[in-house]
Design a protein around this motif. Structure first.
Motif, mmCIF file in Angstrom:
data_model
loop_
_atom_site.group_PDB
_atom_site.id
_atom_site.type_symbol
_atom_site.label_atom_id
_atom_site.label_comp_id
_atom_site.label_asym_id
_atom_site.label_seq_id
_atom_site.Cartn_x
_atom_site.Cartn_y
_atom_site.Cartn_z
ATOM 1 N N THR A 1 0.869 -1.251 -0.017
ATOM 2 C CA THR A 1 -0.065 0.455 0.199
ATOM 3 C C THR A 1 1.239 1.382 0.137
ATOM 4 O OG1 THR A 1 -0.113 0.497 2.404
ATOM 5 C CG2 THR A 1 -1.907 -1.184 1.364
ATOM 6 N N ILE B 1 0.757 -4.423 9.146
ATOM 7 C CA ILE B 1 1.809 -3.602 7.499
ATOM 8 C C ILE B 1 3.301 -3.010 8.590
ATOM 9 C CG2 ILE B 1 1.174 -1.896 7.014
ATOM 10 C CD1 ILE B 1 -0.808 -2.870 6.380
ATOM 11 N N THR C 1 -3.770 0.719 -3.198
ATOM 12 C CA THR C 1 -3.546 -1.325 -3.119
ATOM 13 C C THR C 1 -2.734 -1.633 -4.230
ATOM 14 O OG1 THR C 1 -5.398 -0.939 -1.801
ATOM 15 C CG2 THR C 1 -3.838 -3.648 -2.462
ATOM 16 N N ALA D 1 -6.739 6.502 8.012
ATOM 17 C CA ALA D 1 -7.865 5.973 8.597
ATOM 18 C C ALA D 1 -8.518 6.072 10.441
ATOM 19 C CB ALA D 1 -7.888 4.617 8.938
ATOM 20 N N GLU E 1 -6.265 0.824 15.820
ATOM 21 C CA GLU E 1 -5.768 0.185 14.672
ATOM 22 C C GLU E 1 -5.182 1.215 13.699
ATOM 23 O OE1 GLU E 1 -8.157 -1.695 12.193
ATOM 24 O OE2 GLU E 1 -9.294 -3.231 13.979
ATOM 25 N N ARG F 1 -2.563 1.005 10.267
ATOM 26 C CA ARG F 1 -2.929 1.450 8.606
ATOM 27 C C ARG F 1 -2.425 3.076 8.458
ATOM 28 N NH1 ARG F 1 -7.948 2.912 5.496
ATOM 29 N NH2 ARG F 1 -7.593 4.307 4.084
ATOM 30 N N ASP F 2 -1.984 3.422 9.079
ATOM 31 C CA ASP F 2 -1.566 4.515 9.179
ATOM 32 C C ASP F 2 -0.309 5.233 9.538
ATOM 33 O OD1 ASP F 2 -3.959 5.270 8.439
ATOM 34 O OD2 ASP F 2 -5.168 6.829 10.570
#
Length: 556
Positions: A205, A231, A269, A289, A294, A297-298
């Protein structure tokens, strides 16, 4: 600012999206500069709810309504109504979830970039063209031959029936059942199904942040699925060619995806073959996000974007402000004031100001060899002092100021190669028009004119573009200063104290704060207030530049 965040409501829904209800974006948890309030929008009562939040007169709005016409949550139609109110905002625009994956692939092929996967050779993967990429995808979605492909198409055709009914309802089609059944029997060319080559390779990503008419690709990350999905940020030195190829493909995906008008950016993606070929697979129009539990993601925002979460929120707001007529009007008034004052400026600076001495101390202590961007150069004080201090040093000086009269005086000094009438942010966004690269960026006695959001925007660009150093004087503006300006009918000269924000910004990756000195700077002629300035000098550490900047495109 007081900011409203629009979120899609999942109340009373019995659907595969229910888990998202427990993970709403909460940007207010990641910055103290703004106050965030959250409003959940229901499809059935969206117009009333949007009218109500508009009546609250927030300063700004973040729109995170992501539902497609296929989804049972607020999205396309609700965003379209929100956009009709013309409120100051960033976020997902109605046309973004309206674009299917197939639309994106067609645009990419038409434009010639980014590379996307074909649909001719087995193995093939079958998935929905609308909505989130993982929906309805399982181990049977990958087909090794025609028989398996036909089975996968039958299964997804059945699974999409309810979504097609909802789409028909949203489109105002009366016979929704007939519309849904018109897809039977379904073929591989159905507009709401993707049939795409499946290749052996790794998933990645890359977040792309809109910066005015430009954009910035952050550090790519690898999607690791062993044990559980997580990630991992890539390290550029381990494979610089792949690192930069991912960023290039992500920027191209941003350009053709319809995300340029969102004031945010996107998360792309990608999939890469072992030989290094990289393909764009999907584009999520929400690049951050903002989910506390979570944060993986960032990770690129946290670890590679200068200023992190607070900066990204300010960038989203600045993207709107830079297109705002009121912002341009304020800048024009400041420029006019300095046009009137230009002939007296140097004499005033020579009388009691310590700015010249501070600049001389900096030029004696530090290297400025190479190309220098002098932002808000004024009459050219920095250039004159640098030339006196190091007359034989190989320096290419380029000045930028919004005042034409100040620029004329700067130009007449003869020490600048060129002087351009440009704002700080436009000078940086359009840097490729002025030089092949910039080594040093300096700015004195002017950064206080930038709103906090644009200040963060400019800082991010400085740390992205400068190859060697950044030197900035940050003035401490007393609380009473702006009140006095208002009483003098000079509110357009409003100044901000950015010292706390500058300190909070810290040392971005690959940068080191080498000097921070506070001293008396001057006494304001207009208000009589004493102004103290902290001079910051940052030097780049190492050779790595993990961010990829793409400037605005101009017609030939």
């Amino acid at each position: 600012m007081r900011i409203c965040v629009l979120q899609s409501s999942y109340e009373e829904l019995d659907c595969a999206l229910q888990d998202a209800a427990d993970k709403p974006a909460q940007p207010g948890l990641f910055t103290t500069e703004h106050t965030f309030e959250y409003r959940f929008i229901h499809k059935a009562t969206a117009k009333q709810e949007i009218d109500a939040l508009a009546a609250e007169s927030f300063d700004f709005y973040f729109n995170f309504l992501w539902g497609t016409l296929d989804d049972p949550v607020a999205g396309v139609l609700e965003s379209r109504y929100f956009e009709s109110l013309n409120l100051p905002s960033c976020g997902i625009r109605s046309w973004q979830p309206s674009m299917t994956k197939n639309d994106f692939y067609k645009n990419a092929r038409r434009w010639g970039a980014p590379p996307v996967l074909g649909a001719d050779r087995f193995p093939l993967v079958v998935k929905p063209a609308n909505g989130r990429a993982s929906q309805l995808i399982n181990h049977q979605s990958v087909c090794l031959n025609q028989k398996e492909l036909e089975g996968a198409l039958r299964r997804i055709n059945t699974a999409l029936y309810d979504a097609r009914v909802r789409r028909a309802e949203a489109m105002g089609i009366k016979d929704t059942k007939a519309y849904a059944e018109s897809y039977n029997p379904v073929g591989r060319d159905s507009d709401d199904i993707v049939v795409q080559e499946y290749i052996d390779g790794e998933n990645y990503t890359c977040i792309v942040i809109q910066m005015g008419d430009a954009c910035l690709a952050l550090t790519p990350s690898k999607v690791v699925t062993k044990d559980k999905t997580r990630i991992e940020l890539l390290r550029k030195k381990e494979n610089p060619a792949l690192f930069e190829r991912i960023q290039t493909v992500a920027i191209d995906a941003f350009m053709v995806s319809g995300c340029q008008g969102s004031n945010m950016g996107c998360a792309v993606t990608l999939r890469a073959r072992p030989n290094g070929d990289v393909f764009a697979v999907d584009v999520d129009p929400q690049p951050a996000a903002f989910i506390p539990k979570e944060s993986c993601r960032d990770l690129p925002i946290i670890h590679s974007l200068p200023g992190g979460y607070p900066a990204v929120s300010n960038i989203f707001i600045a993207n709107h402000l830079l297109r705002n007529a009121a912002q341009r009007n304020a800048e024009e008034k400041i420029a006019a004031a300095y046009d009137d004052f230009a002939s007296k400026y140097d004499a005033v600076q020579a009388n009691g100001s310590t700015i010249t001495a501070a600049i001389r101390s900096l030029t004696e202590a530090y290297d400025f060899g190479g190309t220098v961007f002098d932002l808000a150069c004024g009459t050219g004080l920095f250039g004159r002092v640098l030339t006196e201090t190091k007359p034989s040093k190989g320096t290419r000086l380029l000045g930028f100021d919004i005042s034409a009269q100040m620029g004329d005086i700067c130009r007449s000094s003869g020490v600048y190669e060129a002087v351009h009438i440009e704002s700080m942010e436009q000078a940086l966004l359009n840097c490729d028009r002025f030089a092949e690269g910039v080594d040093h960026i300096v700015c004195f006695a002017a950064i206080h004119f930038l709103r906090p959001e644009i200040f963060a925007f400019v800082l991010v660009l400085c740390f992205t573009l400068a190859r060697k150093s950044i030197t900035i004087g940050v003035d401490e503006i007393p609380d009473v200063y702006n009140n006095k300006l208002e009483q003098m009918n000079a509110g357009h000269m409003h100044a901000w104290n950015h010292l706390a924000c500058m300190l909070a910004f810290g040392e971005p990756p690959n940068w080191q704060l080498t000097k921070s000195t506070r001293q008396y700077s001057r006494t304001s002629l207009g208000t009589g207030d004493e102004i103290y300035t902290t001079y910051f000098r940052f030097d780049r550490v190492g050779e790595s530049q993990d961010l990829m900047f793409k400037g605005p495109e101009f017609p030939n």
